[in-house]
Design a protein around this motif. Structure first.
Motif, PDB file in Angstrom:
ATOM      1  N   PRO A  62       0.819  -1.210   0.000  1.00 56.70           N
ATOM      2  CA  PRO A  62       0.000   0.000   0.000  1.00 56.70           C
ATOM      3  C   PRO A  62       0.853   1.260   0.000  1.00 56.70           C
ATOM      4  N   ASP A  63       0.338   2.320  -0.627  1.00 55.69           N
ATOM      5  CA  ASP A  63       1.035   3.606  -0.546  1.00 55.69           C
ATOM      6  C   ASP A  63       0.501   4.469   0.590  1.00 55.69           C
ATOM      7  N   VAL A  64      -0.511   3.978   1.307  1.00 54.47           N
ATOM      8  CA  VAL A  64      -1.007   4.665   2.502  1.00 54.47           C
ATOM      9  C   VAL A  64      -1.695   3.642   3.402  1.00 54.47           C
ATOM     10  N   ILE A  65      -1.561   3.834   4.693  1.00 53.81           N
ATOM     11  CA  ILE A  65      -2.357   3.094   5.670  1.00 53.81           C
ATOM     12  C   ILE A  65      -3.328   4.078   6.293  1.00 53.81           C
ATOM     13  N   ILE A  66      -4.617   3.777   6.229  1.00 50.14           N
ATOM     14  CA  ILE A  66      -5.634   4.583   6.906  1.00 50.14           C
ATOM     15  C   ILE A  66      -5.930   3.924   8.244  1.00 50.14           C
ATOM     16  N   ASP A  67      -5.728   4.678   9.297  1.00 53.60           N
ATOM     17  CA  ASP A  67      -5.787   4.195  10.668  1.00 53.60           C
ATOM     18  C   ASP A  67      -7.069   4.716  11.315  1.00 53.60           C
TER      19      ASP A  67
ATOM     20  N   ILE B  72       0.738   7.559   6.485  1.00 58.04           N
ATOM     21  CA  ILE B  72      -0.288   7.066   7.395  1.00 58.04           C
ATOM     22  C   ILE B  72      -1.258   8.209   7.674  1.00 58.04           C
ATOM     23  N   ILE B  73      -2.556   7.921   7.619  1.00 60.65           N
ATOM     24  CA  ILE B  73      -3.581   8.913   7.970  1.00 60.65           C
ATOM     25  C   ILE B  73      -4.380   8.344   9.133  1.00 60.65           C
ATOM     26  N   SER B  74      -4.318   9.005  10.282  1.00 57.59           N
ATOM     27  CA  SER B  74      -4.977   8.520  11.500  1.00 57.59           C
ATOM     28  C   SER B  74      -6.202   9.358  11.822  1.00 57.59           C
TER      29      SER B  74
ATOM     30  N   ARG C 260      -3.405   2.568  -3.649  1.00 56.62           N
ATOM     31  CA  ARG C 260      -3.402   1.265  -2.981  1.00 56.62           C
ATOM     32  C   ARG C 260      -3.471   1.527  -1.483  1.00 56.62           C
ATOM     33  N   ILE C 261      -4.637   1.289  -0.908  1.00 58.91           N
ATOM     34  CA  ILE C 261      -4.911   1.634   0.483  1.00 58.91           C
ATOM     35  C   ILE C 261      -4.943   0.372   1.335  1.00 58.91           C
ATOM     36  N   ALA C 262      -4.275   0.439   2.481  1.00 62.17           N
ATOM     37  CA  ALA C 262      -4.442  -0.548   3.545  1.00 62.17           C
ATOM     38  C   ALA C 262      -5.285   0.112   4.624  1.00 62.17           C
ATOM     39  N   LEU C 263      -6.354  -0.534   5.024  1.00 59.12           N
ATOM     40  CA  LEU C 263      -7.303   0.052   5.970  1.00 59.12           C
ATOM     41  C   LEU C 263      -7.265  -0.716   7.279  1.00 59.12           C
TER      42      LEU C 263
ATOM     43  N   SER D 164      -6.193  -4.166   1.356  1.00 64.46           N
ATOM     44  CA  SER D 164      -6.108  -4.988   2.566  1.00 64.46           C
ATOM     45  C   SER D 164      -6.838  -4.272   3.688  1.00 64.46           C
ATOM     46  N   ILE D 165      -7.414  -5.061   4.603  1.00 67.02           N
ATOM     47  CA  ILE D 165      -8.208  -4.519   5.703  1.00 67.02           C
ATOM     48  C   ILE D 165      -7.855  -5.285   6.976  1.00 67.02           C
ATOM     49  N   ARG D 166      -7.548  -4.549   8.025  1.00 71.06           N
ATOM     50  CA  ARG D 166      -7.371  -5.147   9.347  1.00 71.06           C
ATOM     51  C   ARG D 166      -8.457  -4.600  10.261  1.00 71.06           C
ATOM     52  N   LEU D 167      -9.118  -5.464  10.993  1.00 73.26           N
ATOM     53  CA  LEU D 167     -10.168  -5.011  11.901  1.00 73.26           C
ATOM     54  C   LEU D 167     -10.375  -6.017  13.018  1.00 73.26           C
ATOM     55  N   GLU D 168     -11.020  -5.532  14.083  1.00 69.85           N
ATOM     56  CA  GLU D 168     -11.430  -6.412  15.169  1.00 69.85           C
ATOM     57  C   GLU D 168     -12.696  -7.151  14.771  1.00 69.85           C
ATOM     58  N   CYS D 169     -12.767  -8.411  15.110  1.00 66.95           N
ATOM     59  CA  CYS D 169     -13.974  -9.199  14.878  1.00 66.95           C
ATOM     60  C   CYS D 169     -14.465  -9.715  16.223  1.00 66.95           C
ATOM     61  N   SER D 170     -15.653  -9.307  16.621  1.00 67.93           N
ATOM     62  CA  SER D 170     -16.211  -9.767  17.889  1.00 67.93           C
ATOM     63  C   SER D 170     -16.778 -11.171  17.742  1.00 67.93           C
ATOM     64  N   LEU D 171     -16.525 -12.002  18.735  1.00 62.45           N
ATOM     65  CA  LEU D 171     -17.056 -13.359  18.750  1.00 62.45           C
ATOM     66  C   LEU D 171     -18.439 -13.425  19.380  1.00 62.45           C
TER      67      LEU D 171
END
Length: 242
Positions: free
Chosen positions: A39-44, A65-67, A154-157, A181-188
């Motif tokens: 990615p050329d940026v990570i969105i936080d 990075i953009i937070s 190309r964004i990584a989220l 690409s995406i990273r996130l919390e997944c609640s069970l």
């Protein structure tokens, strides 16, 4: 530039990642999965005080990075942390499916559990030391609105937004082709009102051309030790050779 950094950069150009981080460490493994599509940026999203962005820098990510962080106190800390990094931008805003204002329910654990949606009793049972202590009126934007005029292709989220992930992705329909690409919390189990659970996340990702690329333990009950959330990374199928 230090010799160590020169050697690491030379290695990257040769296709070799030189690091002192154990390749099997969960945090590093999730980071590698997130940035594998280059990615050329990570969105936080849900940056709190910048812990995730600092981790990415420690792991070697040197691009933009953009937070986004809506909480007043957390954002003040985030802003101080990012001010000397020219490739780290911050915005005191929440992400959702429409722009405007909303109420942020703030918590006494440094805002780590603050959310735009109410906390459920299941969260209180799992973490009885965490309390909702106040409310703040905060500005809200969408991913579509916030990145429409940016050059990033190309964004990584990353989303750590306590139950509002579905709304955020609903507000990213135009941006989605740029997200690789995406990273996130997944609640069970439900922890916040009307939140996605892990199987809802999996269905959405599959329907939108993403596949699971990494999983690590997340929040566990302080009382029983049972996992309440996991952290997951999903990547576009075409970025994994599928």
């Amino acid at each position: 530039m230090e010799l160590r950094e020169l050697v690491k950069r030379a290695g990257r150009r040769a296709g070799v990642e030189m690091t002192s981080w154990p390749l099997g460490a969960p945090a590093y493994a999730l980071y590698r999965a997130l940035v594998e599509p280059d990615p050329d940026v990570i969105i936080d999203g849900g940056a709190n005080t910048g812990q995730f962005a600092r981790e990415c820098r420690a792991f070697g990510y040197d691009k933009h990075i953009i937070s986004f962080e809506p909480g007043r106190e957390a954002y003040a800390h985030l802003q101080r942390t990012a001010r000397d990094d020219p490739r780290w931008s911050t915005a005191r805003m929440a992400l959702s499916n429409e722009a405007g204002t909303a109420t942020l329910f703030t918590t006494d654990n440094g805002g780590l559990s603050s959310s735009l949606v109410p906390m459920l009793d299941s969260h209180r049972r799992a973490a009885p030391e965490v309390h909702v202590t106040g409310r703040e009126d905060v500005a809200v934007t969408t991913l579509d609105e916030s990145v429409a005029d940016t050059p990033h292709r190309r964004i990584a989220l990353k989303l750590d937004t306590q139950g509002t992930e579905a709304a955020i992705l609903d507000g990213a329909r135009a941006t989605l082709p740029r997200i690789h690409s995406i990273r996130l919390e997944c609640s069970l189990l439900p922890l916040y009102e009307d939140e996605w659970l892990w199987h809802d996340v999996g269905v959405w990702m599959q329907d939108h051309g993403f596949r699971l690329a990494g999983v690590a333990p997340g929040f566990a009950s302080r009382q029983t030790g049972v996992q309440q959330q996991i952290d997951a990374v999903f990547v576009r199928n075409r970025d994994t050779g599928d």
